[in-house]
Design an enzyme around this catalytic site. Structure first.
Site, short mmCIF file in Angstrom:
data_model
loop_
_atom_site.label_atom_id
_atom_site.label_comp_id
_atom_site.label_asym_id
_atom_site.label_seq_id
_atom_site.Cartn_x
_atom_site.Cartn_y
_atom_site.Cartn_z
N ARG A 14 7.47 -1.91 -1.15
CA ARG A 14 6.87 -2.22 -2.00
C ARG A 14 6.24 -3.19 -2.44
NH1 ARG A 14 4.39 -5.99 -5.71
NH2 ARG A 14 6.66 -5.18 -6.82
N ASP A 15 7.32 -4.01 -2.40
CA ASP A 15 6.37 -5.65 -2.89
C ASP A 15 6.05 -6.57 -1.20
OD1 ASP A 15 6.25 -7.91 -3.46
OD2 ASP A 15 7.88 -8.47 -4.55
N HIS A 206 13.79 -12.45 -9.65
CA HIS A 206 12.75 -12.13 -8.73
C HIS A 206 12.32 -13.40 -8.01
CE1 HIS A 206 9.99 -8.57 -7.08
NE2 HIS A 206 8.76 -10.14 -6.12
N HIS A 208 10.94 -15.20 -4.94
CA HIS A 208 10.16 -15.51 -3.18
C HIS A 208 10.87 -16.00 -2.82
CE1 HIS A 208 7.35 -12.23 -3.82
NE2 HIS A 208 7.65 -11.96 -4.69
N CYS A 239 2.82 -11.80 -2.47
CA CYS A 239 1.69 -10.90 -3.20
C CYS A 239 0.12 -11.44 -2.94
CB CYS A 239 2.04 -11.64 -4.60
SG CYS A 239 0.59 -11.46 -6.66
N ASN A 248 9.50 -12.15 0.21
CA ASN A 248 11.08 -12.29 -1.55
C ASN A 248 12.45 -12.34 -0.67
OD1 ASN A 248 8.69 -9.51 -2.26
ND2 ASN A 248 10.51 -9.74 -4.15
P1 HMG Z 1 -10.03 -2.90 -12.12
O1 HMG Z 1 -11.40 -2.56 -11.28
O2 HMG Z 1 -10.15 -3.84 -13.18
O3 HMG Z 1 -10.09 -1.72 -12.73
O4 HMG Z 1 -9.08 -2.18 -11.43
P2 HMG Z 1 -11.51 -0.29 -13.44
O5 HMG Z 1 -10.51 0.21 -14.52
O6 HMG Z 1 -12.76 -1.26 -14.53
O7 HMG Z 1 -11.72 0.48 -12.33
C1 HMG Z 1 -12.56 0.51 -11.47
C2 HMG Z 1 -11.77 1.33 -10.53
O8 HMG Z 1 -10.71 1.65 -9.88
C3 HMG Z 1 -12.46 3.07 -11.20
O9 HMG Z 1 -13.03 3.20 -10.22
C4 HMG Z 1 -11.02 3.74 -11.83
O10 HMG Z 1 -10.37 4.49 -11.65
C5 HMG Z 1 -10.51 3.05 -10.02
P3 HMG Z 1 -14.50 4.47 -9.78
O11 HMG Z 1 -15.00 4.42 -10.68
O12 HMG Z 1 -15.37 2.18 -9.82
O13 HMG Z 1 -14.56 5.11 -8.51
N1 HMG Z 1 -8.78 2.43 -10.71
C6 HMG Z 1 -7.88 2.93 -10.39
N2 HMG Z 1 -7.43 3.69 -8.82
C7 HMG Z 1 -6.60 4.08 -8.88
N3 HMG Z 1 -5.15 3.10 -9.39
C8 HMG Z 1 -5.54 2.96 -10.36
C9 HMG Z 1 -6.68 2.56 -10.57
N4 HMG Z 1 -7.15 1.62 -12.28
C10 HMG Z 1 -7.86 2.03 -12.56
N5 HMG Z 1 -4.26 2.48 -11.49
C11 HMG Z 1 -6.05 -2.68 -11.14
C12 HMG Z 1 -7.89 -2.54 -12.33
C13 HMG Z 1 -5.32 -2.87 -11.80
C14 HMG Z 1 -6.74 -1.09 -10.88
C15 HMG Z 1 -6.22 -3.43 -10.44
O14 HMG Z 1 -6.64 -5.24 -10.50
C16 HMG Z 1 -5.10 -3.40 -9.13
O15 HMG Z 1 -5.43 -2.39 -8.69
N6 HMG Z 1 -4.98 -4.63 -9.23
C17 HMG Z 1 -3.83 -4.70 -8.19
C18 HMG Z 1 -3.12 -4.86 -8.40
C19 HMG Z 1 -1.26 -5.34 -7.96
O16 HMG Z 1 -1.05 -4.37 -7.02
N7 HMG Z 1 -1.02 -6.46 -7.29
C20 HMG Z 1 -0.28 -6.63 -6.24
C21 HMG Z 1 1.54 -6.73 -6.71
S1 HMG Z 1 1.99 -7.39 -8.17
C22 HMG Z 1 3.30 -8.29 -7.57
O17 HMG Z 1 3.21 -8.08 -6.43
C23 HMG Z 1 4.32 -9.70 -8.39
C24 HMG Z 1 5.51 -8.69 -8.28
O18 HMG Z 1 6.04 -8.76 -7.41
C25 HMG Z 1 6.33 -9.66 -8.64
C26 HMG Z 1 6.52 -11.52 -9.23
O19 HMG Z 1 6.43 -11.57 -7.46
O20 HMG Z 1 6.11 -11.86 -9.81
C27 HMG Z 1 5.59 -7.32 -9.32
MG MG Z 2 6.91 -9.62 -5.90
#
Ligand code: HMG
Ligand code: MG
Length: 300
Positions: A14-15, A206, A208, A239, A248
Protein backbone atom coordinates in the site's frame (compact mmCIF):
# COMPACT_ATOMS: atom_id res chain seq x y z
CA UNK A 1 15.33 -2.55 27.84
CA UNK A 2 14.85 -4.10 24.42
CA UNK A 3 12.01 -6.48 23.57
CA UNK A 4 12.59 -10.12 22.52
CA UNK A 5 10.14 -9.91 19.64
CA UNK A 6 9.09 -7.24 17.16
CA UNK A 7 5.88 -7.39 15.15
CA UNK A 8 6.35 -6.00 11.67
CA UNK A 9 3.46 -4.42 9.79
CA UNK A 10 4.47 -4.62 6.14
CA UNK A 11 3.06 -1.59 4.31
CA UNK A 12 4.85 -1.97 0.95
CA UNK A 13 1.84 -3.19 -1.05
CA UNK A 14 0.00 0.00 0.00
CA UNK A 15 2.31 2.78 1.21
CA UNK A 16 5.01 1.59 -1.16
CA UNK A 17 3.05 1.01 -4.33
CA UNK A 18 0.75 4.04 -3.92
CA UNK A 19 3.71 6.21 -4.89
CA UNK A 20 5.11 4.27 -7.83
CA UNK A 21 4.96 5.69 -11.35
CA UNK A 22 4.52 2.15 -12.65
CA UNK A 23 1.27 0.77 -11.22
CA UNK A 24 1.04 -2.95 -10.48
CA UNK A 25 -2.10 -4.83 -11.42
CA UNK A 26 -4.28 -6.24 -8.62
CA UNK A 27 -3.04 -9.73 -9.55
CA UNK A 28 0.59 -8.65 -9.23
CA UNK A 29 -0.21 -7.09 -5.85
CA UNK A 30 -1.81 -10.36 -4.71
CA UNK A 31 1.31 -12.28 -5.75
CA UNK A 32 3.51 -9.80 -3.89
CA UNK A 33 1.44 -10.21 -0.73
CA UNK A 34 1.61 -14.01 -1.05
CA UNK A 35 5.40 -13.83 -1.38
CA UNK A 36 5.69 -11.53 1.63
CA UNK A 37 3.55 -13.93 3.63
CA UNK A 38 5.78 -16.82 2.56
CA UNK A 39 8.74 -14.83 3.96
CA UNK A 40 6.99 -14.88 7.33
CA UNK A 41 5.10 -11.58 7.40
CA UNK A 42 1.67 -11.88 8.94
CA UNK A 43 0.50 -8.25 8.94
CA UNK A 44 0.46 -6.90 5.40
CA UNK A 45 -1.34 -3.70 4.41
CA UNK A 46 -3.15 -4.80 1.29
CA UNK A 47 -4.52 -1.63 -0.31
CA UNK A 48 -6.61 1.52 -0.01
CA UNK A 49 -10.29 2.21 -0.47
CA UNK A 50 -9.73 5.82 -1.45
CA UNK A 51 -10.73 7.64 -4.59
CA UNK A 52 -9.02 6.10 -7.65
CA UNK A 53 -8.93 9.62 -9.07
CA UNK A 54 -6.70 10.65 -6.15
CA UNK A 55 -4.54 7.52 -5.94
CA UNK A 56 -4.90 5.48 -9.14
CA UNK A 57 -2.20 3.01 -8.04
CA UNK A 58 -4.58 1.60 -5.42
CA UNK A 59 -7.48 1.00 -7.83
CA UNK A 60 -8.59 -2.61 -7.68
CA UNK A 61 -7.91 -3.00 -3.95
CA UNK A 62 -11.26 -4.81 -3.82
CA UNK A 63 -9.91 -7.45 -6.24
CA UNK A 64 -6.77 -7.78 -4.11
CA UNK A 65 -8.76 -8.45 -0.94
CA UNK A 66 -11.21 -10.77 -2.66
CA UNK A 67 -8.37 -12.87 -4.07
CA UNK A 68 -6.88 -13.18 -0.60
CA UNK A 69 -10.14 -14.07 1.14
CA UNK A 70 -8.84 -17.55 1.98
CA UNK A 71 -5.80 -16.19 3.83
CA UNK A 72 -7.39 -16.14 7.27
CA UNK A 73 -3.91 -16.64 8.71
CA UNK A 74 -3.01 -13.08 7.68
CA UNK A 75 -4.02 -9.67 8.93
CA UNK A 76 -4.64 -7.55 5.84
CA UNK A 77 -5.57 -4.00 6.87
CA UNK A 78 -6.72 -1.57 4.19
CA UNK A 79 -6.88 2.22 4.29
CA UNK A 80 -10.36 3.69 4.62
CA UNK A 81 -10.92 7.49 4.63
CA UNK A 82 -14.71 7.66 4.99
CA UNK A 83 -17.99 5.73 4.99
CA UNK A 84 -17.86 5.10 1.24
CA UNK A 85 -14.41 3.57 1.62
CA UNK A 86 -15.59 1.49 4.56
CA UNK A 87 -18.58 0.10 2.67
CA UNK A 88 -16.41 -0.77 -0.32
CA UNK A 89 -13.79 -2.39 1.90
CA UNK A 90 -16.39 -4.48 3.72
CA UNK A 91 -18.00 -5.55 0.46
CA UNK A 92 -14.57 -6.86 -0.55
CA UNK A 93 -14.26 -8.77 2.72
CA UNK A 94 -12.02 -6.49 4.83
CA UNK A 95 -11.58 -7.71 8.39
CA UNK A 96 -9.22 -4.92 9.37
CA UNK A 97 -9.15 -1.28 8.33
CA UNK A 98 -6.88 1.69 8.91
CA UNK A 99 -8.26 5.18 9.24
CA UNK A 100 -5.71 7.90 8.58
CA UNK A 101 -5.66 11.36 10.06
CA UNK A 102 -2.95 13.97 10.36
CA UNK A 103 -1.47 16.14 13.06
CA UNK A 104 -1.30 19.08 10.67
CA UNK A 105 -4.31 20.97 9.25
CA UNK A 106 -2.73 21.66 5.88
CA UNK A 107 -1.65 18.07 5.39
CA UNK A 108 -5.14 16.87 6.31
CA UNK A 109 -6.62 19.18 3.66
CA UNK A 110 -4.13 18.12 0.99
CA UNK A 111 -4.34 14.42 1.77
CA UNK A 112 -8.00 13.81 2.48
CA UNK A 113 -9.58 17.11 1.49
CA UNK A 114 -10.98 18.02 4.90
CA UNK A 115 -9.99 19.62 8.21
CA UNK A 116 -8.78 17.56 11.16
CA UNK A 117 -12.12 18.08 12.95
CA UNK A 118 -14.08 16.97 9.91
CA UNK A 119 -11.82 13.94 9.52
CA UNK A 120 -12.54 12.97 13.12
CA UNK A 121 -16.29 13.09 12.44
CA UNK A 122 -15.80 10.86 9.38
CA UNK A 123 -13.63 8.46 11.39
CA UNK A 124 -16.19 8.32 14.21
CA UNK A 125 -18.83 7.25 11.68
CA UNK A 126 -16.50 4.60 10.21
CA UNK A 127 -15.45 3.34 13.65
CA UNK A 128 -19.04 2.95 14.82
CA UNK A 129 -19.79 0.75 11.80
CA UNK A 130 -16.54 -1.20 12.17
CA UNK A 131 -17.16 -1.91 15.86
CA UNK A 132 -20.65 -3.23 15.06
CA UNK A 133 -19.12 -5.48 12.39
CA UNK A 134 -16.26 -6.69 14.60
CA UNK A 135 -13.72 -5.14 12.23
CA UNK A 136 -10.31 -4.31 13.73
CA UNK A 137 -9.32 -0.65 13.41
CA UNK A 138 -5.84 0.80 13.11
CA UNK A 139 -5.43 4.56 13.39
CA UNK A 140 -2.69 6.40 11.57
CA UNK A 141 -1.53 9.87 12.49
CA UNK A 142 0.60 11.49 9.79
CA UNK A 143 3.17 14.27 10.16
CA UNK A 144 3.85 13.43 13.80
CA UNK A 145 7.37 14.87 13.74
CA UNK A 146 6.94 17.57 11.12
CA UNK A 147 4.72 18.68 8.27
CA UNK A 148 5.78 19.42 4.68
CA UNK A 149 3.56 22.54 4.69
CA UNK A 150 3.54 23.78 8.28
CA UNK A 151 6.92 22.64 9.60
CA UNK A 152 6.88 22.06 13.36
CA UNK A 153 4.19 19.86 14.88
CA UNK A 154 3.46 19.98 18.61
CA UNK A 155 3.68 16.72 20.58
CA UNK A 156 0.51 17.71 22.47
CA UNK A 157 -1.43 17.77 19.20
CA UNK A 158 -0.33 14.22 18.35
CA UNK A 159 -1.11 12.94 21.86
CA UNK A 160 -4.56 14.50 21.77
CA UNK A 161 -5.33 12.89 18.41
CA UNK A 162 -4.02 9.52 19.56
CA UNK A 163 -6.31 9.66 22.60
CA UNK A 164 -9.31 10.53 20.39
CA UNK A 165 -8.60 7.68 17.96
CA UNK A 166 -8.26 5.18 20.81
CA UNK A 167 -11.53 6.44 22.30
CA UNK A 168 -13.21 5.81 18.92
CA UNK A 169 -12.13 2.19 19.01
CA UNK A 170 -8.71 1.98 17.36
CA UNK A 171 -6.76 -0.94 18.75
CA UNK A 172 -3.47 0.51 17.56
CA UNK A 173 -2.09 3.93 16.68
CA UNK A 174 0.58 4.16 14.03
CA UNK A 175 2.73 7.26 14.47
CA UNK A 176 3.72 8.39 10.97
CA UNK A 177 6.82 10.44 10.38
CA UNK A 178 5.52 11.03 6.88
CA UNK A 179 8.42 13.18 5.71
CA UNK A 180 11.11 11.41 7.71
CA UNK A 181 12.44 14.47 9.54
CA UNK A 182 12.47 13.02 13.06
CA UNK A 183 15.60 12.23 15.04
CA UNK A 184 15.91 9.65 17.84
CA UNK A 185 15.38 11.85 20.93
CA UNK A 186 12.33 13.49 19.38
CA UNK A 187 10.92 10.16 18.22
CA UNK A 188 11.39 8.64 21.68
CA UNK A 189 9.85 11.66 23.44
CA UNK A 190 6.83 11.50 21.14
CA UNK A 191 6.31 7.76 21.60
CA UNK A 192 6.63 8.16 25.37
CA UNK A 193 4.10 10.99 25.47
CA UNK A 194 1.62 9.07 23.30
CA UNK A 195 2.09 5.90 25.34
CA UNK A 196 0.95 7.77 28.44
CA UNK A 197 -2.48 8.05 26.75
CA UNK A 198 -2.66 4.87 24.70
CA UNK A 199 -0.38 2.41 26.49
CA UNK A 200 2.88 1.43 24.83
CA UNK A 201 1.44 -1.84 23.46
CA UNK A 202 -1.05 0.13 21.38
CA UNK A 203 1.63 2.03 19.50
CA UNK A 204 3.30 1.32 16.20
CA UNK A 205 6.00 3.48 14.67
CA UNK A 206 6.01 4.37 10.98
CA UNK A 207 9.17 6.07 9.82
CA UNK A 208 9.93 7.26 6.34
CA UNK A 209 13.66 7.37 5.70
CA UNK A 210 13.97 10.72 3.94
CA UNK A 211 16.81 11.93 6.17
CA UNK A 212 18.29 8.48 6.87
CA UNK A 213 17.07 8.51 10.49
CA UNK A 214 14.52 5.70 10.39
CA UNK A 215 16.58 2.85 11.90
CA UNK A 216 17.96 5.09 14.64
CA UNK A 217 14.44 6.29 15.43
CA UNK A 218 13.12 2.72 15.56
CA UNK A 219 15.87 1.67 17.93
CA UNK A 220 15.13 4.66 20.17
CA UNK A 221 11.44 3.68 20.28
CA UNK A 222 11.89 -0.05 20.86
CA UNK A 223 14.21 0.76 23.74
CA UNK A 224 11.26 2.33 25.56
CA UNK A 225 9.02 -0.65 24.83
CA UNK A 226 7.44 -0.15 21.40
CA UNK A 227 7.10 -3.59 19.80
CA UNK A 228 5.30 -2.87 16.50
CA UNK A 229 7.09 -1.33 13.54
CA UNK A 230 5.74 -0.44 10.08
CA UNK A 231 8.14 -1.20 7.23
CA UNK A 232 8.01 -1.54 3.43
CA UNK A 233 9.79 -4.18 1.39
CA UNK A 234 12.68 -2.68 -0.55
CA UNK A 235 12.16 0.66 1.21
CA UNK A 236 9.37 1.47 -1.24
CA UNK A 237 7.08 4.38 -0.76
CA UNK A 238 6.40 7.96 -0.11
CA UNK A 239 3.22 9.90 0.21
CA UNK A 240 1.74 11.47 -2.93
CA UNK A 241 0.66 14.45 -0.78
CA UNK A 242 4.04 15.04 0.88
CA UNK A 243 6.47 16.14 -1.78
CA UNK A 244 10.07 15.20 -1.07
CA UNK A 245 9.11 12.36 1.25
CA UNK A 246 11.22 9.27 0.64
CA UNK A 247 10.24 5.67 1.11
CA UNK A 248 9.38 3.86 4.27
CA UNK A 249 12.13 2.23 6.23
CA UNK A 250 12.96 -0.98 4.36
CA UNK A 251 11.72 -4.25 5.83
CA UNK A 252 15.07 -5.88 5.02
CA UNK A 253 16.99 -3.14 6.86
CA UNK A 254 14.82 -3.54 9.95
CA UNK A 255 15.03 -7.36 9.87
CA UNK A 256 18.81 -7.18 9.50
CA UNK A 257 19.07 -4.79 12.44
CA UNK A 258 16.78 -6.94 14.59
CA UNK A 259 18.76 -10.08 13.77
CA UNK A 260 21.93 -8.25 14.79
CA UNK A 261 20.31 -7.23 18.06
CA UNK A 262 19.05 -10.77 18.72
CA UNK A 263 15.42 -9.66 18.43
CA UNK A 264 13.07 -12.11 16.74
CA UNK A 265 10.82 -10.80 13.98
CA UNK A 266 9.87 -14.09 12.35
CA UNK A 267 10.84 -12.95 8.86
CA UNK A 268 13.26 -14.54 6.40
CA UNK A 269 15.78 -11.99 5.19
CA UNK A 270 16.95 -13.96 2.13
CA UNK A 271 13.42 -14.35 0.86
CA UNK A 272 12.77 -10.64 1.35
CA UNK A 273 15.84 -9.77 -0.69
CA UNK A 274 14.67 -12.06 -3.49
CA UNK A 275 11.24 -10.37 -3.47
CA UNK A 276 12.86 -6.93 -3.58
CA UNK A 277 15.09 -8.01 -6.46
CA UNK A 278 12.20 -8.99 -8.70
CA UNK A 279 10.03 -6.09 -7.55
CA UNK A 280 12.66 -3.49 -8.32
CA UNK A 281 13.14 -4.95 -11.82
CA UNK A 282 9.39 -4.76 -12.35
CA UNK A 283 9.21 -1.18 -11.06
CA UNK A 284 12.26 -0.12 -13.05
CA UNK A 285 14.43 1.29 -10.29
CA UNK A 286 16.96 -0.10 -7.82
CA UNK A 287 15.81 -0.79 -4.27
CA UNK A 288 16.24 1.89 -1.63
CA UNK A 289 17.05 -0.82 0.92
CA UNK A 290 20.75 -0.76 1.79
CA UNK A 291 20.63 -4.36 2.98
CA UNK A 292 18.98 -5.56 -0.23
CA UNK A 293 21.56 -3.70 -2.33
CA UNK A 294 24.45 -5.17 -0.35
CA UNK A 295 23.09 -8.70 -0.49
CA UNK A 296 22.21 -8.51 -4.16
CA UNK A 297 25.71 -7.26 -4.98
CA UNK A 298 27.09 -10.35 -3.23
CA UNK A 299 24.66 -12.67 -5.04
CA UNK A 300 25.25 -11.40 -8.57
P1 HMG B 1 -13.34 14.14 -1.90
O1 HMG B 1 -13.22 14.47 -3.34
O2 HMG B 1 -13.25 15.25 -0.90
O3 HMG B 1 -14.66 13.29 -1.62
O4 HMG B 1 -12.24 13.04 -1.56
P2 HMG B 1 -16.15 13.62 -1.79
O5 HMG B 1 -16.84 13.01 -0.62
O6 HMG B 1 -16.38 15.08 -2.07
O7 HMG B 1 -16.54 12.80 -3.10
C1 HMG B 1 -16.03 13.12 -4.39
C2 HMG B 1 -16.07 11.89 -5.26
O8 HMG B 1 -15.20 10.88 -4.72
C3 HMG B 1 -17.45 11.22 -5.31
O9 HMG B 1 -17.58 10.64 -6.59
C4 HMG B 1 -17.36 10.14 -4.28
O10 HMG B 1 -18.23 9.07 -4.53
C5 HMG B 1 -15.94 9.68 -4.44
P3 HMG B 1 -18.37 11.36 -7.77
O11 HMG B 1 -19.75 11.58 -7.23
O12 HMG B 1 -17.64 12.67 -8.03
O13 HMG B 1 -18.26 10.38 -8.89
N1 HMG B 1 -15.40 9.07 -3.21
C6 HMG B 1 -14.79 7.87 -3.17
N2 HMG B 1 -14.48 6.98 -4.13
C7 HMG B 1 -13.84 5.85 -3.74
N3 HMG B 1 -13.51 5.61 -2.46
C8 HMG B 1 -13.81 6.47 -1.48
C9 HMG B 1 -14.47 7.66 -1.83
N4 HMG B 1 -14.90 8.73 -1.11
C10 HMG B 1 -15.48 9.57 -1.96
N5 HMG B 1 -13.47 6.20 -0.23
C11 HMG B 1 -11.11 11.35 -0.31
C12 HMG B 1 -12.04 12.55 -0.25
C13 HMG B 1 -10.64 11.03 1.08
C14 HMG B 1 -11.88 10.20 -0.92
C15 HMG B 1 -9.92 11.74 -1.23
O14 HMG B 1 -9.33 12.89 -0.70
C16 HMG B 1 -8.88 10.66 -1.35
O15 HMG B 1 -9.13 9.59 -1.89
N6 HMG B 1 -7.65 10.92 -0.88
C17 HMG B 1 -6.55 9.98 -0.98
C18 HMG B 1 -5.83 9.94 0.30
C19 HMG B 1 -4.69 8.93 0.23
O16 HMG B 1 -4.88 7.77 -0.11
N7 HMG B 1 -3.47 9.38 0.60
C20 HMG B 1 -2.32 8.53 0.68
C21 HMG B 1 -2.37 7.64 1.89
S1 HMG B 1 -2.00 8.48 3.44
C22 HMG B 1 -0.34 8.15 3.70
O17 HMG B 1 0.31 7.64 2.83
C23 HMG B 1 0.24 8.42 5.03
C24 HMG B 1 0.41 7.15 5.88
O18 HMG B 1 1.23 6.19 5.21
C25 HMG B 1 1.05 7.46 7.22
C26 HMG B 1 2.31 8.28 7.11
O19 HMG B 1 3.22 7.94 6.37
O20 HMG B 1 2.35 9.29 7.83
C27 HMG B 1 -0.94 6.51 6.16
MG1 MG C 1 3.49 6.27 5.17
Amino acid sequence: MRPDYIRIVEVGPRDGLQNEAQPLSPQERVELIQQLAAAGLKDIEAGSFVSPRWVPQMAGSDEVLESLSGRVDLRLPVLVPNKTGYENARAAGAREIAIFGAASETFSQRNINCSIDESLSRFAEVCALAKDDGVVIRGYISCVLGCPYEGKVEIAQVVSLAAKLIAMGCSEISLGDTIGVGTPDKARALAKACASETGIDSLSVHFHDTYGQALANILACIEIGVTTVDTAVGGLGGCPYASGSAGNVATEDVVYMMEGLGIDCATDLDQLVTITDSLSRRLGHPPASRVARAQLAKRH
